[in-house]
Design an enzyme around this catalytic site. Structure first.
Site, mmCIF file in Angstrom:
data_model
loop_
_atom_site.group_PDB
_atom_site.id
_atom_site.type_symbol
_atom_site.label_atom_id
_atom_site.label_comp_id
_atom_site.label_asym_id
_atom_site.label_seq_id
_atom_site.Cartn_x
_atom_site.Cartn_y
_atom_site.Cartn_z
ATOM 1 N N GLY A 207 -4.403 -0.152 -5.891
ATOM 2 C CA GLY A 207 -3.084 0.132 -6.448
ATOM 3 C C GLY A 207 -3.051 1.503 -7.123
ATOM 4 N N ARG B 51 -1.987 3.334 9.476
ATOM 5 C CA ARG B 51 -3.164 4.165 9.225
ATOM 6 C C ARG B 51 -3.840 4.539 10.524
ATOM 7 N NH1 ARG B 51 -8.353 1.559 7.616
ATOM 8 N NH2 ARG B 51 -7.033 -0.272 7.673
ATOM 9 N N ASN C 77 -6.863 -6.401 0.964
ATOM 10 C CA ASN C 77 -6.143 -6.632 2.221
ATOM 11 C C ASN C 77 -6.940 -6.289 3.482
ATOM 12 O OD1 ASN C 77 -5.933 -3.914 1.744
ATOM 13 N ND2 ASN C 77 -3.764 -3.766 2.247
ATOM 14 N N TYR C 78 -7.956 -5.438 3.324
ATOM 15 C CA TYR C 78 -8.886 -5.169 4.434
ATOM 16 C C TYR C 78 -10.297 -5.142 3.859
ATOM 17 C CZ TYR C 78 -5.162 -3.608 7.664
ATOM 18 O OH TYR C 78 -4.071 -3.525 8.489
ATOM 19 N N LYS D 53 -18.351 -2.177 -4.653
ATOM 20 C CA LYS D 53 -17.793 -3.179 -5.579
ATOM 21 C C LYS D 53 -16.780 -3.963 -4.755
ATOM 22 C CE LYS D 53 -15.494 -5.244 -8.943
ATOM 23 N NZ LYS D 53 -14.625 -6.009 -8.008
ATOM 24 N N ASP E 26 -14.817 -0.002 -15.586
ATOM 25 C CA ASP E 26 -14.982 1.248 -16.342
ATOM 26 C C ASP E 26 -16.433 1.700 -16.344
ATOM 27 O OD1 ASP E 26 -12.343 1.255 -16.812
ATOM 28 O OD2 ASP E 26 -12.462 0.904 -18.985
ATOM 29 N N THR F 278 -4.413 1.532 -10.722
ATOM 30 C CA THR F 278 -5.890 1.569 -10.773
ATOM 31 C C THR F 278 -6.393 2.971 -10.454
ATOM 32 O OG1 THR F 278 -5.846 -0.659 -9.869
ATOM 33 C CG2 THR F 278 -7.983 0.428 -9.881
ATOM 34 N N GLY F 279 -5.834 3.563 -9.407
ATOM 35 C CA GLY F 279 -6.287 4.888 -8.984
ATOM 36 C C GLY F 279 -6.088 5.929 -10.072
ATOM 37 N N GLU G 237 -6.985 6.063 -1.627
ATOM 38 C CA GLU G 237 -5.777 5.654 -0.918
ATOM 39 C C GLU G 237 -5.109 4.626 -1.804
ATOM 40 O OE1 GLU G 237 -6.248 3.133 2.438
ATOM 41 O OE2 GLU G 237 -4.092 2.814 2.406
ATOM 42 N N CYS H 56 -0.584 -1.085 2.522
ATOM 43 C CA CYS H 56 -0.063 0.147 1.889
ATOM 44 C C CYS H 56 0.958 0.793 2.808
ATOM 45 C CB CYS H 56 -1.176 1.159 1.652
ATOM 46 S SG CYS H 56 -2.659 0.457 1.003
ATOM 47 N N THR H 57 0.736 0.667 4.106
ATOM 48 C CA THR H 57 1.583 1.342 5.082
ATOM 49 C C THR H 57 2.740 0.478 5.584
ATOM 50 O OG1 THR H 57 -0.002 0.626 6.708
ATOM 51 C CG2 THR H 57 -0.198 2.909 5.989
#
Ligand code: G3P
Length: 475
Positions: free
Chosen positions: A231, A437, A154-155, A177, A215, A234-235, A250, A284-285
């Site tokens: 997400g 943010r 998204n950014y 990445k 991985d 993932t985190g 984040e 996210c915000t």
């Protein structure tokens, strides 16, 4: 800064010759083909990064700042080109695309300035009970080494720079990445750093699928830190695999707007509408749920309906307020959340309408805790409203979420708003404003499953370095 040049500067040939294809969110056509980097390519990138980092860390701070400022100039002078790429790849509308590029240049410059002002400190022992003034402790910050930077779709420019610039300023080398959507936009940023003259090997880019090399990247022995935006799933997975290295993350958010009886409704309506629907809620915000006390619920819902019906729906090139979401799987997911809520009794304030990836802004009223949309993150133009008996009930609901990024409270009574804010388990609480943010030097942190560590210029500079102390002993 043409696409050809970007490819020359940033991408070699993948060792396997494999490629990935990127499709337009707007019409599904193939827009770019890029290298699907293998683990061998990644290994080379990490070795290049590790080899160059030693020399980069010795480059004087003012010189590193000059490189960053030059990259900012290059970005600004190519803002239209990069914005076009954002429009094509992630369907960000023209206004927001330009603003992402300009904001990024501003951010990089601010990082360069703030990084120049960091200094160490010294301590004597005799402030601790029983100690004498017989030592001197010199405390300073040193680089972490090689930082793996994983920005989101998204950014792809701004949230890549918010990782890379502080890392570079503190003397780290980076391996980026790229996200799978926004690859080319992210490459533009990397190209700007290269064209600014940053020595070879300091900024490395890997393109390809996270599901294939992710991985390998996060467990590579040469990675000294990971900065990731993405997400929650993932985190969490990365944090389990990465081992004992610093993580800056984040992740998802379920940012709530709490509207109490004495709120300025006009202000609440415009903040919530903008917070929920800018860039289609793919932030996210974004405001992802509203808790409104029953006494003012009808007025708030009517006002939101009126406001949201004014939003234009269409293409990023036409600068529409609402544009297609990034992938058809995202659109399918949003549709399922709406269906679940309607089946369980939610009322459509603005009707759900979809054409391929384009989803009209949807408001659902009378949402309750049994509906998926009360807890899950649509990441799309969908706003659920929950009517509550009291502000206390709203706070309980917000705190039940496993996520804790940001929240908003709308009230004219600042004392009460401050009192309520104290009970909310989120990293930031906005009083009478939408979650956000920025500005990018403010601290930005998610609690619970929303992240690890803080971002924001100064906080990221600190996160991209570690403390080292030297203690001199006197006879
Ligand atoms: O979704 C990423 C998050 O960092 C949002 O940023 O500037 O839209 O609040 P912003």
């Amino acid at each position: 800064l043409t696409i050809e040049l970007i490819f020359l500067v940033c991408i070699g040939t993948s060792s396997t010759g494999k490629v990935c294809k990127e499709h337009s969110p707007c019409n599904g056509t193939e827009i770019y083909t890029y290298q699907s980097c293998s683990s061998e390519d990644a290994n080379q990138a990490f070795h290049a990064a590790a080899a160059s980092q030693v020399m980069w860390a010795k480059t004087p701070l003012w010189k590193r700042a000059e490189y960053l400022k030059q990259a900012a100039i290059i970005l600004r002078s190519h803002q239209d080109e990069i914005a076009n790429s954002l429009m094509n790849e992630i369907a960000k509308n023209r206004k927001n695309a330009i603003s992402e590029v300009v904001r990024t240049a501003d951010l990089i410059e601010y990082v360069a300035e703030e990084g120049m002002r960091l200094s160490g400190k010294l301590m004597y022992p005799d402030s601790f009970p029983g100690q004498k003034r017989n030592q001197l402790c010199l405390i300073h910050r040193v680089p972490l080494g090689v930082v793996l930077c994983i920005p989101p779709f998204n950014y792809p420019v701004n949230l890549c720079a918010s990782k890379v610039a502080p890392a570079l300023m503190m003397g780290n080398s980076v391996v980026i990445k790229t996200p799978s959507h926004g690859v080319i936009s992210c490459l533009y940023l990397a190209a700007a750093f290269h064209l600014a003259g940053i020595p070879r090997g300091v900024v490395n880019v890997l393109t390809g699928k996270g599901s294939e090399i992710g991985d390998y990247l996060v467990t590579h022995p040469l990675v000294n830190a990971i900065s990731l935006t993405g997400g929650t799933h993932t985190g969490l997975s990365v944090s389990k695999k990465a081992g004992m290295i610093p993580l800056q993350m984040e992740l998802g958010g379920k940012d709530a707007a709490i509207v109490v009886c004495d709120a300025d409704l006009q202000q609440s309506i415009s903040s919530i509408a903008s917070g929920a629907f800018s860039y289609n809620g793919q932030r996210c915000t974004a405001v992802k749920i509203v808790y409104v006390v029953k006494q003012v619920a009808d007025a708030l819902v009517d006002g939101l309906k009126e406001q949201v019906e004014k939003l234009s729906v269409g293409s990023p090139q036409d600068n529409a307020d609402i544009t297609p979401v990034v992938h058809h799987s995202s659109a399918d997911y949003i549709e399922k959340l709406v269906q679940d809520a309607i089946q369980k009794g939610a009322k459509q304030v603005t009707p759900f309408k979809r054409k391929d990836n384009l989803i009209w802004p949807t408001i659902l009223d009378h949402v309750d805790k049994n509906m998926r949309v009360a807890w899950e993150e649509p990441f799309g133009p969908l706003l659920p409203i929950v009517r509550v008996d009291s502000e206390v009930q709203a706070i309980e609901m917000v705190n039940k979420s496993p996520m804790g990024l940001q929240a908003s409270i709308f009230s004219r009574n600042m004392e009460n708003a401050m009192f309520l804010a104290d009970f909310l388990k989120t990293g930031t609480i906005h009083l009478n404003g939408q979650p956000a943010r920025g500005p990018d030097h403010f601290p930005f942190q998610g609690w619970k499953d929303s992240g690890i560590g803080s971002q924001g210029v100064l906080y990221s500079l600190e996160a991209m370095s570690k403390i080292k102390s030297i203690v001199i002993h006197f006879a």
